[in-house]
Write a protein that holds these residues in place. Structure first.
Motif, PDB file in Angstrom:
ATOM      1  N   ASN A  44       0.855  -1.181   0.000  1.00 43.52           N
ATOM      2  CA  ASN A  44       0.000   0.000   0.000  1.00 43.52           C
ATOM      3  C   ASN A  44       0.895   1.236   0.000  1.00 43.52           C
ATOM      4  O   ASN A  44       1.693   1.433   0.922  1.00 43.52           O
ATOM      5  CB  ASN A  44      -0.886  -0.017   1.253  1.00 43.52           C
ATOM      6  N   LEU A  80      -2.943   6.398  -8.900  1.00 43.06           N
ATOM      7  CA  LEU A  80      -3.781   7.367  -8.207  1.00 43.06           C
ATOM      8  C   LEU A  80      -5.015   7.721  -9.040  1.00 43.06           C
ATOM      9  O   LEU A  80      -4.974   7.712 -10.276  1.00 43.06           O
ATOM     10  CB  LEU A  80      -2.989   8.642  -7.913  1.00 43.06           C
ATOM     11  N   ASP A  81      -6.114   8.081  -8.345  1.00 43.51           N
ATOM     12  CA  ASP A  81      -7.320   8.520  -9.021  1.00 43.51           C
ATOM     13  C   ASP A  81      -7.348  10.038  -9.132  1.00 43.51           C
ATOM     14  O   ASP A  81      -6.343  10.720  -8.838  1.00 43.51           O
ATOM     15  CB  ASP A  81      -8.571   7.988  -8.317  1.00 43.51           C
ATOM     16  N   SER A  83      -8.673  12.199  -7.313  1.00 44.19           N
ATOM     17  CA  SER A  83      -8.495  12.856  -6.011  1.00 44.19           C
ATOM     18  C   SER A  83      -7.112  12.632  -5.437  1.00 44.19           C
ATOM     19  O   SER A  83      -6.856  12.963  -4.280  1.00 44.19           O
ATOM     20  CB  SER A  83      -9.553  12.345  -5.020  1.00 44.19           C
ATOM     21  N   GLU A  85      -5.790   9.814  -4.672  1.00 44.71           N
ATOM     22  CA  GLU A  85      -5.818   8.739  -3.693  1.00 44.71           C
ATOM     23  C   GLU A  85      -5.396   7.439  -4.370  1.00 44.71           C
ATOM     24  O   GLU A  85      -5.767   7.174  -5.515  1.00 44.71           O
ATOM     25  CB  GLU A  85      -7.227   8.578  -3.116  1.00 44.71           C
ATOM     26  N   ILE A  87      -5.470   3.803  -5.718  1.00 47.81           N
ATOM     27  CA  ILE A  87      -6.591   2.948  -6.094  1.00 47.81           C
ATOM     28  C   ILE A  87      -6.191   1.476  -6.162  1.00 47.81           C
ATOM     29  O   ILE A  87      -7.048   0.613  -6.394  1.00 47.81           O
ATOM     30  CB  ILE A  87      -7.187   3.380  -7.452  1.00 47.81           C
ATOM     31  N   ALA A  88      -4.913   1.191  -5.972  1.00 48.48           N
ATOM     32  CA  ALA A  88      -4.412  -0.186  -6.010  1.00 48.48           C
ATOM     33  C   ALA A  88      -3.071  -0.219  -5.294  1.00 48.48           C
ATOM     34  O   ALA A  88      -2.421   0.823  -5.125  1.00 48.48           O
ATOM     35  CB  ALA A  88      -4.247  -0.660  -7.457  1.00 48.48           C
ATOM     36  N   LYS A 129      -7.287  -5.604 -14.230  1.00 52.90           N
ATOM     37  CA  LYS A 129      -8.141  -4.903 -13.265  1.00 52.90           C
ATOM     38  C   LYS A 129      -8.832  -3.726 -13.954  1.00 52.90           C
ATOM     39  O   LYS A 129      -8.624  -2.561 -13.583  1.00 52.90           O
ATOM     40  CB  LYS A 129      -7.300  -4.395 -12.079  1.00 52.90           C
ATOM     41  N   ILE A 132     -10.575  -1.012 -11.961  1.00 56.37           N
ATOM     42  CA  ILE A 132      -9.669  -0.085 -11.272  1.00 56.37           C
ATOM     43  C   ILE A 132      -9.021   0.851 -12.285  1.00 56.37           C
ATOM     44  O   ILE A 132      -8.896   2.055 -12.049  1.00 56.37           O
ATOM     45  CB  ILE A 132      -8.605  -0.863 -10.468  1.00 56.37           C
ATOM     46  N   ARG A 135     -10.472   4.201 -13.286  1.00 53.85           N
ATOM     47  CA  ARG A 135     -10.367   5.304 -12.321  1.00 53.85           C
ATOM     48  C   ARG A 135      -8.967   5.921 -12.315  1.00 53.85           C
ATOM     49  O   ARG A 135      -8.743   6.922 -11.625  1.00 53.85           O
ATOM     50  CB  ARG A 135     -10.713   4.805 -10.920  1.00 53.85           C
ATOM     51  N   LEU A 136      -8.043   5.330 -13.060  1.00 54.55           N
ATOM     52  CA  LEU A 136      -6.645   5.763 -13.025  1.00 54.55           C
ATOM     53  C   LEU A 136      -6.476   7.126 -13.695  1.00 54.55           C
ATOM     54  O   LEU A 136      -6.904   7.327 -14.829  1.00 54.55           O
ATOM     55  CB  LEU A 136      -5.764   4.731 -13.726  1.00 54.55           C
TER      56      LEU A 136
END
Length: 459
Positions: A44, A80-81, A83, A85, A87-88, A129, A132, A135-136
């Motif tokens: 993470n 990251l998305d 925002s 953040e 995402i994976a 994925k 996911i 959202r990248l």
């Protein structure tokens, strides 16, 4: 005073340095990797940031820091998305899941592409994925993720225009949106200043200039002043980066114009799990790696005939072997096992050094840095087995010192990175080789390993 930060594979390191390269104080905060049942190696990315904040709070950064630079490991993409953040999980460089994607890119580009590189790893996310991937919005290096956290600036730190985490050619061949990869800045360029709200989380004051950093192997080259023809920098931490400065490219290796001298060439090879082998064994027997090093000192050279192959993860080059402890018997104990691990790592290093020589390079000495270099026994083994002098450094954690050198140069306190390196790097001890002992150890290694290891194309 300068703050050098290194985001490593297994720990984050932060150090405050003077203009002369003296370490005022440092902090190390370790974290663990996460492996799924599919043998993926991932983490993470928020762990990087949380570990750094904890290290900085322990460091108690003073006012008056002239500059900060962040470097680190890779390729390990942070996805990251919109925002910003994650995402994976970040796929660590040890992970080989993108073999198919790398093969596809290799065919399209007509040149080798490694599955650990950023573009094939991003392709893997798209292929496996998709929910996911939709959202990248950004793909960052770990050091750039930390730089964004500190400054709010989205950049990709690079060592030079030739040493790049990704290329336009790769992105185009992969059919990826180039907008997800941020603008690149060469090490030492200003990318922003620390934000005003960092003091609570990290203890860092706002308004400190932050300069683009570099990959860990470049930090190590800086920390050992390894920019002379015939000098090898041994970046000896979790993995081993064997970095040669030479006057021409060497076929079969990763080679690029030297980041500190365009008239010379950087040639590099890596061993993925040398230091990690000691950490692995220490965890199995509930000891610290340095306790194992002490045990190793009680065993004679050759480890009682025991031979270790230090390939605990698939290598990024053409070594066909996996890890093994060969010729083990009831007569062997922890001293022999510990010494065999260290000798095996030294022998794996010699395979690379010998290949350099076969391709025409003349090597003067090895300058070592990183956690392994703290061990005098290990330094002597490397000198004996390679037949070359090994020089340790006053600051063993060279990556964070290299980052501090970049900050010093970016701050304008040195005219060039070469000048910063010459003034801030300080050798500590020189280990002269006992080649007779080293040759016996290497001959035992090669007899035991047979044809499972070789030094063909090493990239």
């Amino acid at each position: 005073m300068y703050l050098g930060i290194d985001i490593g594979t297994t720990s984050v390191k932060a150090g405050l340095f003077t203009h002369e390269g003296d370490l005022v104080r440092g902090a190390v905060n370790r974290y663990r990797q996460f492996r799924s049942h599919e043998s993926f190696v991932e983490i993470n990315p928020e762990v990087f940031w949380n570990a750094l904040c904890e290290a900085l709070r322990a460091l108690k950064p003073p006012s008056g820091i002239s500059g900060i630079s962040i470097g680190g490991h890779g390729p390990s993409p942070v996805f990251l998305d919109a925002s910003m953040e994650p995402i994976a999980p970040s796929i660590l460089w040890l992970d080989r899941r993108a073999e198919r994607e790398a093969s596809q890119l290799s065919e399209l580009l007509g040149r080798p592409v490694q599955p650990s590189w950023y573009v094939p790893q991003t392709m893997w996310l798209r292929n496996h994925k998709p929910e996911i991937f939709t959202r990248l919005r950004r793909v960052l290096q770990p050091m750039d993720y930390i730089a964004w956290k500190l400054t709010g600036s989205l950049t990709a730190s690079i060592a030079s225009s030739e040493i790049l985490p990704w290329s336009d050619e790769e992105i185009d061949a992969a059919g990826l949106d180039p907008g997800i990869f941020p603008e690149q800045h060469i090490m030492g360029e200003l990318i922003g200043c620390t934000g005003p709200d960092l003091s609570r989380s990290s203890g860092l004051p706002g308004g400190i200039p932050v300069f683009a950093g570099a990959p860990d192997f470049v930090e190590a080259i800086l920390a050992t002043a390894s920019f002379e023809r015939g000098i090898v920098c041994d970046k000896a931490g979790t993995s081993e980066g064997i970095e040669l400065c030479w006057d021409a490219p060497i076929e079969g290796f990763y080679t690029a114009p030297h980041p500190l001298d365009g008239a010379l060439w950087h040639t590099g090879a890596s061993l993925s799990t040398t230091g990690l082998s000691m950490e692995w064994m220490a965890a199995l027997v509930s000891k610290h790696p340095w306790e194992l090093a002490a045990e190793a000192g009680t065993s004679p050279p050759g480890s009682g005939g025991l031979t270790f192959l230090p390939y605990l993860s698939r290598e990024r080059h053409s070594i066909s072997a996996m890890g093994a402890m060969l010729n083990i018997s009831l007569t062997h104990g922890l001293p022999e096992v510990s010494r065999a691990i260290m000798e095996g790592c030294a022998c794996a290093m010699r395979l690379v050094i010998d290949r350099f020589k076969e391709m025409g390079a003349y090597i003067k000495e090895i300058r070592t840095t990183g956690t392994q270099s703290v061990s005098k026994l290990w330094n002597q083994m490397k000198a004996d087995v390679t037949g070359l002098p090994v020089v340790s450094q006053r600051v063993p954690e060279g990556e964070m010192l290299g980052a501090a050198m970049i900050a010093a140069y970016g701050s304008g306190d040195y005219h060039s990175l070469r000048e910063a390196s010459r003034c801030m790097a300080h050798p500590r001890e020189r280990f002269e080789p006992d080649s007779m002992t080293g040759d016996r150890i290497f001959e035992q290694f090669m007899r035991s390993a047979g044809g499972t290891v070789h030094s063909g194309s090493i990239k």
